[in-house]
Write an enzyme that holds these catalytic residues in place. Structure first.
Site, PDB file in Angstrom:
ATOM      1  N   GLY A  10      41.341  48.365  34.706  1.00 61.93           N
ATOM      2  CA  GLY A  10      40.469  48.842  33.639  1.00 61.93           C
ATOM      3  C   GLY A  10      40.185  50.317  33.865  1.00 61.93           C
ATOM      4  O   GLY A  10      40.415  50.844  34.952  1.00 61.93           O
ATOM      5  N   SER A  12      38.197  53.999  34.291  1.00 66.32           N
ATOM      6  CA  SER A  12      37.131  54.441  35.183  1.00 66.32           C
ATOM      7  C   SER A  12      35.772  54.091  34.575  1.00 66.32           C
ATOM      8  O   SER A  12      35.540  54.285  33.389  1.00 66.32           O
ATOM      9  CB  SER A  12      37.233  55.955  35.390  1.00 66.32           C
ATOM     10  N   GLY A  13      34.891  53.547  35.404  1.00 68.97           N
ATOM     11  CA  GLY A  13      33.553  53.187  34.946  1.00 68.97           C
ATOM     12  C   GLY A  13      33.457  51.800  34.342  1.00 68.97           C
ATOM     13  O   GLY A  13      32.385  51.411  33.875  1.00 68.97           O
ATOM     14  N   GLY A  15      33.693  48.989  35.957  1.00 73.28           N
ATOM     15  CA  GLY A  15      33.020  48.054  36.869  1.00 73.28           C
ATOM     16  C   GLY A  15      33.917  47.406  37.900  1.00 73.28           C
ATOM     17  O   GLY A  15      33.530  46.419  38.527  1.00 73.28           O
ATOM     18  N   SER A  84      45.349  51.243  37.395  1.00 72.09           N
ATOM     19  CA  SER A  84      46.696  50.750  37.046  1.00 72.09           C
ATOM     20  C   SER A  84      46.918  50.749  35.530  1.00 72.09           C
ATOM     21  O   SER A  84      46.966  49.684  34.905  1.00 72.09           O
ATOM     22  CB  SER A  84      46.965  49.375  37.663  1.00 72.09           C
TER      23      SER A  84
END
Length: 174
Positions: A10, A12-13, A15, A84
């Site tokens: 996912g 950045s940020g 979780g 990724s």
């Protein structure tokens, strides 16, 4: 027990790190051997000068895939926390590793900007960096992840339970 890999992907940020830490803690409490493979930590430790081109990212991802494969093969639960961004690399990871749970974490852009744990969104908004994954950079969403988590709506504890439930369904955990 055979090992397996939980692949957290996912932007950045979203979780990933929070879930990785809490999931590892829970699995250790359950008596399992666990290792977190954090993409940022591996990059800083092994090759801090590596850039963020598509080729550099794919090479970095392939190294993490190899590490996760070795851990899983030796009975360890590997929790990979890695943006990724490319679907093909994640599919390669799935084929290489075998016992694999892809977990797609997302949150609305506004939430990720508020969290901004590394200050990347602030820098991107000021035009200091270009190609931030999930902002103005490529992120290919997973097509069929085993678990999908909207971290703006679930608590970290609910996220951990969702991953454990899938691991049990797949026979990776008793």
């Amino acid at each position: 027990m055979e090992g397996f890999t939980v692949w957290l992907t996912g932007p950045s940020g979203a979780g990933k790190t929070t879930l990785a830490v809490k999931l590892a803690r829970k699995l250790r409490e359950m008596g399992h051997r666990v290792e977190i493979l954090d993409g940022d930590t591996i990059r800083k430790t092994l090759y801090p000068e590596l850039g963020f081109s598509k080729e550099a990212r794919e090479m970095h991802n392939r190294i993490v895939i190899h590490m996760a494969k070795l851990l899983s093969r030796n009975g360890v639960i590997a929790i990979v926390s890695l943006i990724s961004p490319y679907r093909a690399v994640r599919e390669y990871a799935r084929k290489e590793i075998g016992n694999f749970i892809e977990v797609y974490l997302y949150a609305p852009l506004e939430v990720r900007i508020q969290r901004d744990p590394k200050g990347l969104y602030a820098r991107a908004l000021r035009g200091e960096i270009k190609g931030l994954t999930g902002y103005d950079g490529v992120y290919e969403e997973p097509e069929n992840p085993e678990v999908v988590i909207d971290s703006s709506k679930m608590t970290p504890e609910e996220e951990v339970e969702a991953v454990l439930r899938k691991a049990r369904e797949l026979g990776y955990l008793p």
